[in-house]
Design an enzyme around this catalytic site. Structure first.
Site, PDB file in Angstrom:
ATOM      1  N   HIS A  22       0.861  -1.196   0.000  1.00 43.64           N
ATOM      2  CA  HIS A  22       0.000   0.000   0.000  1.00 43.64           C
ATOM      3  C   HIS A  22       0.892   1.238   0.000  1.00 43.64           C
ATOM      4  O   HIS A  22       1.322   1.730   1.041  1.00 43.64           O
ATOM      5  CB  HIS A  22      -0.929  -0.024   1.227  1.00 43.64           C
ATOM      6  CG  HIS A  22      -2.056   0.963   1.131  1.00 43.64           C
ATOM      7  ND1 HIS A  22      -3.388   0.598   1.179  1.00 43.64           N
ATOM      8  CD2 HIS A  22      -2.058   2.308   0.970  1.00 43.64           C
ATOM      9  CE1 HIS A  22      -4.156   1.673   1.062  1.00 43.64           C
ATOM     10  NE2 HIS A  22      -3.369   2.737   0.941  1.00 43.64           N
ATOM     11  N   HIS A  24       1.390   4.847  -2.177  1.00 44.52           N
ATOM     12  CA  HIS A  24       0.840   5.763  -3.203  1.00 44.52           C
ATOM     13  C   HIS A  24       1.965   6.508  -3.931  1.00 44.52           C
ATOM     14  O   HIS A  24       2.798   7.149  -3.297  1.00 44.52           O
ATOM     15  CB  HIS A  24      -0.087   6.791  -2.561  1.00 44.52           C
ATOM     16  CG  HIS A  24      -1.404   6.231  -2.101  1.00 44.52           C
ATOM     17  ND1 HIS A  24      -2.539   6.241  -2.891  1.00 44.52           N
ATOM     18  CD2 HIS A  24      -1.765   5.640  -0.945  1.00 44.52           C
ATOM     19  CE1 HIS A  24      -3.544   5.691  -2.215  1.00 44.52           C
ATOM     20  NE2 HIS A  24      -3.104   5.317  -1.034  1.00 44.52           N
ATOM     21  N   ASP A  26       1.680   9.257  -5.736  1.00 46.63           N
ATOM     22  CA  ASP A  26       1.583  10.708  -5.527  1.00 46.63           C
ATOM     23  C   ASP A  26       1.789  11.085  -4.057  1.00 46.63           C
ATOM     24  O   ASP A  26       1.809  12.268  -3.723  1.00 46.63           O
ATOM     25  CB  ASP A  26       0.245  11.256  -6.041  1.00 46.63           C
ATOM     26  CG  ASP A  26      -0.950  10.486  -5.498  1.00 46.63           C
ATOM     27  OD1 ASP A  26      -0.822   9.265  -5.252  1.00 46.63           O
ATOM     28  OD2 ASP A  26      -2.022  11.096  -5.311  1.00 46.63           O
ATOM     29  N   GLY A 184     -10.357   7.526  -1.997  1.00 44.43           N
ATOM     30  CA  GLY A 184     -11.109   8.778  -1.891  1.00 44.43           C
ATOM     31  C   GLY A 184     -12.060   8.744  -0.710  1.00 44.43           C
ATOM     32  O   GLY A 184     -11.998   7.823   0.109  1.00 44.43           O
ATOM     33  N   HIS A 211      -9.853   0.678  -0.500  1.00 39.87           N
ATOM     34  CA  HIS A 211      -9.691   1.503   0.701  1.00 39.87           C
ATOM     35  C   HIS A 211     -10.991   1.387   1.502  1.00 39.87           C
ATOM     36  O   HIS A 211     -12.049   1.834   1.043  1.00 39.87           O
ATOM     37  CB  HIS A 211      -9.483   2.964   0.327  1.00 39.87           C
ATOM     38  CG  HIS A 211      -8.060   3.333   0.027  1.00 39.87           C
ATOM     39  ND1 HIS A 211      -7.457   3.017  -1.151  1.00 39.87           N
ATOM     40  CD2 HIS A 211      -7.131   4.003   0.777  1.00 39.87           C
ATOM     41  CE1 HIS A 211      -6.201   3.491  -1.124  1.00 39.87           C
ATOM     42  NE2 HIS A 211      -5.981   4.074   0.031  1.00 39.87           N
ATOM     43  N   GLU A 214     -10.862   2.814   6.934  1.00 38.33           N
ATOM     44  CA  GLU A 214      -9.875   3.853   7.249  1.00 38.33           C
ATOM     45  C   GLU A 214     -10.606   5.070   7.815  1.00 38.33           C
ATOM     46  O   GLU A 214     -10.358   5.485   8.931  1.00 38.33           O
ATOM     47  CB  GLU A 214      -9.073   4.257   6.001  1.00 38.33           C
ATOM     48  CG  GLU A 214      -8.034   5.340   6.288  1.00 38.33           C
ATOM     49  CD  GLU A 214      -7.370   5.899   5.027  1.00 38.33           C
ATOM     50  OE1 GLU A 214      -7.966   5.796   3.931  1.00 38.33           O
ATOM     51  OE2 GLU A 214      -6.263   6.457   5.151  1.00 38.33           O
ATOM     52  N   ASP A 336       1.881   3.729   2.988  1.00 35.32           N
ATOM     53  CA  ASP A 336       0.810   4.607   2.489  1.00 35.32           C
ATOM     54  C   ASP A 336       1.429   5.772   1.715  1.00 35.32           C
ATOM     55  O   ASP A 336       1.572   5.681   0.516  1.00 35.32           O
ATOM     56  CB  ASP A 336      -0.096   5.106   3.624  1.00 35.32           C
ATOM     57  CG  ASP A 336      -1.487   5.496   3.129  1.00 35.32           C
ATOM     58  OD1 ASP A 336      -1.791   5.197   1.954  1.00 35.32           O
ATOM     59  OD2 ASP A 336      -2.265   6.084   3.892  1.00 35.32           O
TER      60      ASP A 336
HETATM   61 ZN    ZN Z   1      -4.059   4.714   0.805  1.00 38.76          ZN
END
Ligand code: ZN
Length: 407
Positions: A22, A24, A26, A184, A211, A214, A336
């Site tokens: 996991h 990202h 960006d 999102g 996701h 969370e 993350d």
């Molecule tokens: Zn994430």
């Protein structure tokens, strides 16, 4: 004044072979890269040099305001709209994984957020694939650190592009796309809006991680695994809402004998938590990130207080990651967002060691869990398990060979 103790040497943790599930794209851009590209494209940044920018990202991510947290992504996304920038950033990400000791990483990103500069989503996927290939080649040739990097394509919950993204993912397996995710605002937007995309992925045998658990609780987790057919959960940390702590006497009176204490604490799982645990549905746990977004309940409140009274975990030692791992959930550890959370798999392992006493057998198990949960083909899992087994056997042997006093 007493001399301060020497900083512990964690080179052994840095060197452990790792798997990141996991991660990202960006959320892991180098500050200097952001500064460079922003200057070229005329994007205004909140800080003018890499050090100040890094501090700004950390401050905003730590502000406990979701708006400030999301603000940080505006600046990384702004510099990821041209083909050459995506290639560069993907290449640097692959190198970063190699430095972290990652042998296999699944890096996720949302193609629909990279079309503002005129790229098609398809072109963006090609650029990221090219960057990963370049970075991996450099890591293995120049650093002697082989790393395999794969893509997971995310659709955004709040938008209507999920079917197109799922189709893009299925069509680009040859470029290293191995899975589909929906990211999102979890609370505000149901997965029901993305039925078609989730059906499409499943009908085309594309593995799905979602996701969930969370920013929202059990309903969202249930929707992800039942309706979304998620094979893994992005975080899933709020599964603790389905755990109660009781006594053995209450949970299982027949087990109480003269030698067995009726008052000892036991964990009782609700149906959903039992399903997640017994089916070994992989939890992609990212403790540093969870602490920043208030995703995790306070360890000492879990199962003891009504849900609405449970506080949030604000420091590493009160995150439920060790509880979930030790009670048999399929826990894996990921960063993350390497930039916003100022973390890596290595950093998380060090914190697990310092806060919960995790040692090499735990890191071995967590990494095996990640291999099992990964979206790589089973033959490849088998060979990666062999590499890990060899590494840890040698490592364990070296521990035994140490003289007593330094062991
Ligand atoms: Zn994430």
């Amino acid at each position: 004044m007493t001399a301060s103790a020497p900083a512990p040497d964690y080179a052994w943790i840095e060197q452990l072979p790792k798997v990141s599930l996991h991660d990202h794209l960006d959320g892991g851009v180098h500050p200097q890269t952001i500064v460079d590209i922003a200057a070229e494209i005329g994007h205004a940044l909140p800080a003018q040099n890499a050090d100040d920018l890094k501090a700004w990202f950390e401050d905003n991510a730590n502000s406990r305001s979701l708006a400030s947290y999301l603000e940080t992504f505006k600046h990384t996304l702004a510099v990821m709209q041209r083909r050459e920038d995506l290639v560069r950033i993907a290449g640097e990400h692959a190198l970063e994984l190699a430095f972290d000791g990652v042998l296999y990483g699944e890096v996720r990103w949302a193609p629909e957020l990279h079309t503002a500069g005129g790229l098609s989503m398809e072109e963006a996927v090609e650029a990221v694939a090219e960057g990963f290939a370049q970075g991996a080649a450099m890591a293995s040739q120049r650093l002697r650190k082989p790393v395999m990097v794969r893509q997971i394509l995310c659709a955004m919950r709040q938008n209507n592009n999920s079917l197109a993204v799922a189709q893009l993912a299925v069509a680009n397996r040859a470029l290293g796309v191995v899975g589909f995710d929906i990211a999102g605002p979890e609370k505000e937007f149901s997965l029901q809006n993305h039925r078609e995309a989730l059906d499409y992925a499943t009908q085309h045998f594309l593995p799905v991680t979602l996701h969930a658990g969370e920013a929202a609780s059990l309903d969202s987790i249930q929707e992800a695994v039942i309706d979304g057919r998620a094979l893994r959960l992005g975080h899933g940390v709020q599964i603790t809402d389905d755990i109660t702590i009781t006594t053995l006497g209450e949970a299982n009176p027949e087990a109480v004998t003269e030698d067995v204490d009726a008052d000892q604490e036991v964990m009782k799982l609700g149906n959903l938590a039992a399903w997640i645990k017994d089916r070994q549905i992989t939890l992609e746990i990212c403790p540093c990130s969870n602490l920043q977004t208030d995703a995790a309940a306070l360890l000492t409140d879990i199962g003891r207080l009504p849900l609405e009274q449970q506080k949030r975990a604000r420091d590493y030692a009160s995150h439920p990651v060790a509880m979930l791992y030790r009670s048999g959930f399929a826990v894996t550890i990921s960063p993350d967002n390497r930039l916003m959370s100022s973390t890596s798999v290595t950093t998380e392992f060090i914190k697990l060691h310092e806060n919960f006493g995790f040692d090499w057998p735990d890191f071995f198990q967590l990494t095996l869990n990640a291999v099992d949960g990964s979206f790589m083909p089973v033959d490849q899992k088998h060979s990666l398990r062999g590499i890990l087994q060899d590494y840890y056997s040698t490592f364990a042997q070296a521990q035994e060979d140490l003289p007593e006093e330094s062991a």
